[in-house]
Structure formats: structure tokens, C-alpha cells
Motif scaffolding. Structure first.
Motif, PDB file in Angstrom:
ATOM      1  N   ALA A  11      53.620  47.009  52.499  1.00  0.00           N
ATOM      2  CA  ALA A  11      53.193  47.660  53.748  1.00  0.00           C
ATOM      3  C   ALA A  11      53.759  46.923  54.954  1.00  0.00           C
ATOM      4  O   ALA A  11      54.191  47.545  55.932  1.00  0.00           O
ATOM      5  N   THR A  12      53.766  45.605  54.889  1.00  0.00           N
ATOM      6  CA  THR A  12      54.300  44.815  56.006  1.00  0.00           C
ATOM      7  C   THR A  12      55.777  45.135  56.226  1.00  0.00           C
ATOM      8  O   THR A  12      56.203  45.422  57.348  1.00  0.00           O
TER       9      THR A  12
ATOM     10  N   TRP B  71      46.019  54.764  36.338  1.00  0.00           N
ATOM     11  CA  TRP B  71      45.476  54.142  37.564  1.00  0.00           C
ATOM     12  C   TRP B  71      44.774  52.831  37.225  1.00  0.00           C
ATOM     13  O   TRP B  71      45.028  51.789  37.831  1.00  0.00           O
ATOM     14  N   GLU B  72      43.882  52.916  36.232  1.00  0.00           N
ATOM     15  CA  GLU B  72      43.118  51.722  35.810  1.00  0.00           C
ATOM     16  C   GLU B  72      44.070  50.637  35.332  1.00  0.00           C
ATOM     17  O   GLU B  72      43.916  49.458  35.660  1.00  0.00           O
TER      18      GLU B  72
ATOM     19  N   LEU C 290      51.168  44.949  47.449  1.00  0.00           N
ATOM     20  CA  LEU C 290      51.134  46.147  48.294  1.00  0.00           C
ATOM     21  C   LEU C 290      51.070  45.789  49.778  1.00  0.00           C
ATOM     22  O   LEU C 290      51.641  46.487  50.613  1.00  0.00           O
ATOM     23  N   GLN C 291      50.373  44.711  50.096  1.00  0.00           N
ATOM     24  CA  GLN C 291      50.337  44.291  51.502  1.00  0.00           C
ATOM     25  C   GLN C 291      51.722  43.879  51.972  1.00  0.00           C
ATOM     26  O   GLN C 291      52.143  44.220  53.080  1.00  0.00           O
TER      27      GLN C 291
ATOM     28  N   PHE D 274      44.765  36.845  54.989  1.00  0.00           N
ATOM     29  CA  PHE D 274      44.623  37.845  53.929  1.00  0.00           C
ATOM     30  C   PHE D 274      44.902  37.214  52.558  1.00  0.00           C
ATOM     31  O   PHE D 274      44.158  37.442  51.593  1.00  0.00           O
TER      32      PHE D 274
ATOM     33  N   TRP E 135      46.020  49.018  38.282  1.00  0.00           N
ATOM     34  CA  TRP E 135      45.224  48.248  39.233  1.00  0.00           C
ATOM     35  C   TRP E 135      44.367  47.159  38.597  1.00  0.00           C
ATOM     36  O   TRP E 135      44.103  46.136  39.219  1.00  0.00           O
ATOM     37  N   CYS E 136      43.870  47.399  37.397  1.00  0.00           N
ATOM     38  CA  CYS E 136      42.758  46.565  36.919  1.00  0.00           C
ATOM     39  C   CYS E 136      42.952  45.916  35.552  1.00  0.00           C
ATOM     40  O   CYS E 136      42.019  45.263  35.064  1.00  0.00           O
TER      41      CYS E 136
ATOM     42  N   ILE F  84      57.451  47.781  55.159  1.00  0.00           N
ATOM     43  CA  ILE F  84      57.647  49.184  55.546  1.00  0.00           C
ATOM     44  C   ILE F  84      57.290  49.369  57.023  1.00  0.00           C
ATOM     45  O   ILE F  84      58.034  49.989  57.784  1.00  0.00           O
ATOM     46  N   GLY F  85      56.157  48.836  57.425  1.00  0.00           N
ATOM     47  CA  GLY F  85      55.750  48.971  58.824  1.00  0.00           C
ATOM     48  C   GLY F  85      56.772  48.369  59.770  1.00  0.00           C
ATOM     49  O   GLY F  85      57.195  48.992  60.747  1.00  0.00           O
TER      50      GLY F  85
ATOM     51  N   LEU G 196      47.132  43.749  45.203  1.00  0.00           N
ATOM     52  CA  LEU G 196      46.773  43.807  46.628  1.00  0.00           C
ATOM     53  C   LEU G 196      47.797  43.046  47.479  1.00  0.00           C
ATOM     54  O   LEU G 196      48.248  43.544  48.522  1.00  0.00           O
TER      55      LEU G 196
ATOM     56  N   LEU H  77      44.406  42.846  39.757  1.00  0.00           N
ATOM     57  CA  LEU H  77      44.081  43.428  41.070  1.00  0.00           C
ATOM     58  C   LEU H  77      44.532  42.564  42.257  1.00  0.00           C
ATOM     59  O   LEU H  77      45.176  43.090  43.175  1.00  0.00           O
TER      60      LEU H  77
END
Lengths: 297, 153
Positions: free
Chosen positions: A174-175, A8-9, A170-171, A129, A12-13, A177-178, A167, A163
Motif C-alpha cells: 500500500a505504501t 482466504w483462510e 500488504l502495508q 505500525f 491470511w491465517c 502503491i500510494g 499485514l 497473519l
């Protein structure tokens, strides 16, 4: 458990080469300049007291401060636009980047309340964003005037956190996919008529009107299914290395066709941003292979 | 855990929660109890082009001259953008009930420009779309016009 936390770390980081984010910064800065140029003839009508401008938030201020959010005179509006151009240029150059981004965020909100609240679009929200994420990205750590001045080479680099890249990626996911998934049930998307009516509607370009005069009905059905399948799978294929090239080509064609037929060209900012889906270390290695003059670590 | 690390994870978790909630809203129309502004902002990033209009539409303005005759007012100088953006700007102005304010300002600006009018009225025209052109059927028998507002000096 520890292994999962570490993964995870790491995802993301971890710190990574900054080249992907630097290219996003440059591309986005240039895109904002192009977008701003298209609005230059509209300064008096949309952003000054010469037009009919109805600000959104001015009434919230006390009378003595209201002038800050009311439409200014044309010369003042032109100066504000010049500051916007300066900020975009600094962003693309990677110099005083954080100051430029703070300026762009403030000016974005200013223009939103002044004029763009009547044009509330998905890309405006995406742009905002991106600006906020870039503010914390340290994307000027390579390919920048900052590095040229401090380290003597525009391609010198310092590692940054992954990170912000995650972000943004992933946005975008999400865009897509939505946008794609909701088309499975949205009533208007259950037939090809949405394309026919879009071609001859408010967004239709001359090319779209010309096509609408000759295309058969079945073509719109094919177009509808192609779009839905593409938007359904695109966000996943962009993450899968073996499918990525195909996804990039398909996604780019998709946005180019939308720009040509519907005039909605603002989403053309997305294809250059597909670079976000690449592993930053692998992208840096690729750059070094193809452009050996780029500085090593 | 140090402070930057905690901050980073707050950002990550916050982003994931808001994005997932916006996704549920977009795809399943499920509202989760999150700050509405945040939720709608995220929703707005993933919900473009959900449908289409069956009718073309446009805002139309007329000004009343000293003899009481209503003359058309060209609104194109006030919306120097492409047609899609122009239409959305006009639509949201009416949707947000800002057209009375628009009409008042239009009257004032037109008078400043030397157009000697004493009143302005706004219409929302609608007509059937046609592949022959956006405005091809604007004045056809199937079109209709809604009076939105009238303002006087």
C-alpha cells in the motif's frame, strides 16, 4: 464458495515456519539500534530540559503528573535512552520479546510527544505500525535467545500465524502503491524539476549539490520518469516470483540512491523487509538447503 | 467461528478498510467517514515526498542585549540533526504555532547559559536555492525575512 473461503483462510491465517518474521524482528531491532545511535549526541538538546523541548501532550495531564511527559534532566533522559537501547537489543535477540515491544511502543509514543511530533514522517508511522504488528507476531519462535533457552538451539522453531507477515507485506504494498500512483497527478511531480530542487534543497547531500552543478536538464526528466515507473510497478513485481529479484535489486538501489543524495536513509529498513513477500514455507526450504545446520521441523 | 478466529478477521477487515480508505485519500483525495486519526495515520504511511519547496528557508533568532542591540543567537545547538530534519522540525514548530513558546524557552535557556539578553525575536528567512550551496544566496537581494514573534523578559 467454500473453496474461496478456504483460500482466504489459507492466505491470511495458516500457520507457517517463523523464519521470515524472525529475520524481520532481528533486522528491525538492529535498525532501531542504529537509528538510536544517530540520536545519541542529541539527547540533551532534543529529549531533556537542557534543550528547548516542547512536549505535545503534557498539558493534558493534571499538574501532579505533568512531570511524566515534560522533558526530564539529562541524567534521567540518558537512563530512558538506555532502556530504549535495552528493548531494541532484546527485540533483536528475541528474548522477553513481547515485554521489549511493549516497552518500545510506550517509548515510541513518549518520544513522539516529547520531540518527534515536530518531525512527523512516513517512516516513523511505518516503524510504529511494524512494532504493533511484531507485538502479536510470535517472531521470537526461532533465531532467538528464547528458543536457545527453552529448546536448546537458537534455530529450533515453532510454527506461527502468517497473519502478521501478510499485514506487513500488504502495508508495504500500500505504501509503494500510494507513493507511486499519486505521482501520476501531483503537480510537483509532472516534471524533473522536483529532482533539481530536491538536490539543492534542505535534503540535498553534498553529492547531490555537486551533481546539480553538472547534470543537464534532460537528466532530471529521465530520473522523474524512472522513479514514477519504478514506484508504479514495484509493489506488484515484489509479489510475482519471476520478477521478484529484479524488483528487490531495483527497490534496494532506489532507497540507497535516496539515502546518498537526499540523506533520507530511514527507508533503508524497507529492502530487508522484502523478505515478507516470500512464501514462508519456500523461504524455510531455501534456508534448509543453504544452511543445513538450521533445525528441521 | 471461535473467538480468536473472529478477532483475526476483525483485524484483517479493519486493516483492509482503513488502508483502502487511506489509499483513496492519498490518490484521489476522497475522504471516507472513518476515525480521522486512524485514517491520517494510514495516509501518513503512504504519502511521503509529495512536493518540493521553491525557496530555501530557515528559522533565525536574535537576542537583545542590555544596550538594546540585537545580536544573532546560534540555534544549531538546539537542533543537532541533519539539515532536512532540522528544517522540518523548525517548520512544524511554526506551523503548529509553537514558536512563541520556543522563543520564551530560548530566552530562558540563553540567560541560564550566561547570555545577558532581555528579549528574543524569531525570523523566518527565505531565499532562492542555488547549486553552489544551501546558504549561498541567503543574503542575496531576492531573499526576505518575516518577523515571527518577539518575547521580552
Amino acid at each position: 464458495m467454500n473453496k474461496r473461503l478456504h483460500q482466504w483462510e489459507n492466505w491470511w491465517c495458516r500457520t507457517v515456519p517463523p523464519h521470515s518474521m524472525a529475520i524481520i524482528r532481528i533486522a528491525f531491532g538492529l535498525f532501531l539500534i542504529v537509528e538510536a545511535i544517530t540520536y545519541l549526541p542529541a539527547i540533551p538538546a532534543l529529549f531533556s530540559d537542557h534543550g528547548i523541548v516542547i512536549p505535545l501532550w503534557a498539558h493534558l495531564l493534571p499538574d501532579s503528573l505533568r512531570f511524566l511527559l515534560e522533558p526530564p534532566s539529562v541524567p534521567v533522559a540518558s537512563i530512558i535512552v538506555a532502556i530504549y537501547f535495552l528493548c531494541c537489543t532484546l527485540l533483536a535477540l528475541g528474548y522477553l520479546t513481547r515485554t521489549a515491544l511493549i516497552g518500545l511502543i510506550i517509548l515510541f509514543l513518549y518520544y513522539w510527544q516529547l520531540s518527534f511530533h515536530f518531525f512527523p514522517s512516513s517512516y516513523h508511522r511505518l516503524f510504529f505500525f511494524v512494532l504493533v504488528v511484531l507485538l502479536f507476531s510470535r517472531s521470537d519462535r526461532t533465531f532467538s535467545l528464547r528458543m536457545l533457552r527453552t529448546r536448546g538451539s537458537w534455530s529450533a522453531w515453532e510454527p506461527i500465524s502468517i497473519l502478521p507477515q501478510r499485514l506487513l507485506a500488504l502495508q508495504m504494498t500500500a505504501t509503494y502503491i500510494g507513493v507511486g500512483w499519486q505521482k501520476m497527478w501531483l503537480p510537483d511531480w509532472q516534471s524533473g524539476r522536483i529532482f533539481y530542487y530536491s538536490f539543492i534543497g534542505k535534503w540535498g547531500s553534498p553529492m547531490a549539490f555537486a551533481l546539480a552543478r553538472i547534470l543537464p536538464d534532460w537528466f532530471y526528466e529521465v530520473l522523474n520518469w524512472t522513479t514514477r515507473v519504478l514506484e508504479f510497478f514495484l509493489p506488484f513485481l515484489l509479489w510475482i516470483p519471476s520478477w521478484r529479484i529484479l524488483a528487490v535489486i531495483a527497490g534496494t538501489m532506489f532507497h540507497v540512491i535516496i539515502a546518498l543524495l537526499l540523506g533520507i536513509w530511514w527507508f533503508l529498513v524497507l529492502p530487508p523487509m522484502y523478505i515478507l513477500f516470500l512464501d514462508p514455507e519456500a523461504f524455510y526450504a531455501w534456508l534448509r538447503r543453504h544452511f543445513p545446520r538450521i533445525a528441521g521441523s | 467461528m471461535n473467538l480468536p478466529r473472529i478477532s483475526r478477521h476483525i483485524v484483517i477487515i479493519g486493516f483492509l478498510v482503513v488502508t483502502c480508505a487511506a489509499f483513496l485519500l492519498t490518490v484521489f483525495r476522497i475522504w471516507l467517514p472513518l476515525p480521522r486519526t486512524l485514517l491520517l495515520f494510514s495516509y501518513g504511511m503512504m504519502a511521503p515526498y509529495q512536493g518540493y519547496e521553491r525557496m530555501n528557508a530557515d528559522l533565525r533568532a536574535e537576542g537583545q542585549d542590555q544596550e538594546g542591540v540585537w545580536q544573532p543567537i546560534d540555534l544549531s545547538p538546539y537542533f543537532p540533526v541533519i539539515r532536512g530534519e532540522e528544517h522540518i522540525r523548525k517548520y512544524y514548530m511554526i506551523f503548529g504555532y509553537k514558536h512563541p513558546a520556543f522563543a520564551k524557552k530560548l530566552l530562558m535557556v540563553e540567560r541560564q547559559k550566561g547570555n545577558d539578553i532581555t528579549a528574543v525575536r524569531l525570523y523566518w528567512d527565505q531565499w532562492q536555492p542555488s547549486p553552489l550551496g544551501y546558504e549561498a544566496l541567503r543574503n542575496s537581494s531576492g531573499s526576505y525575512k518575516d518577523l515571527l514573534t518577539t518575547v521580552h523578559e
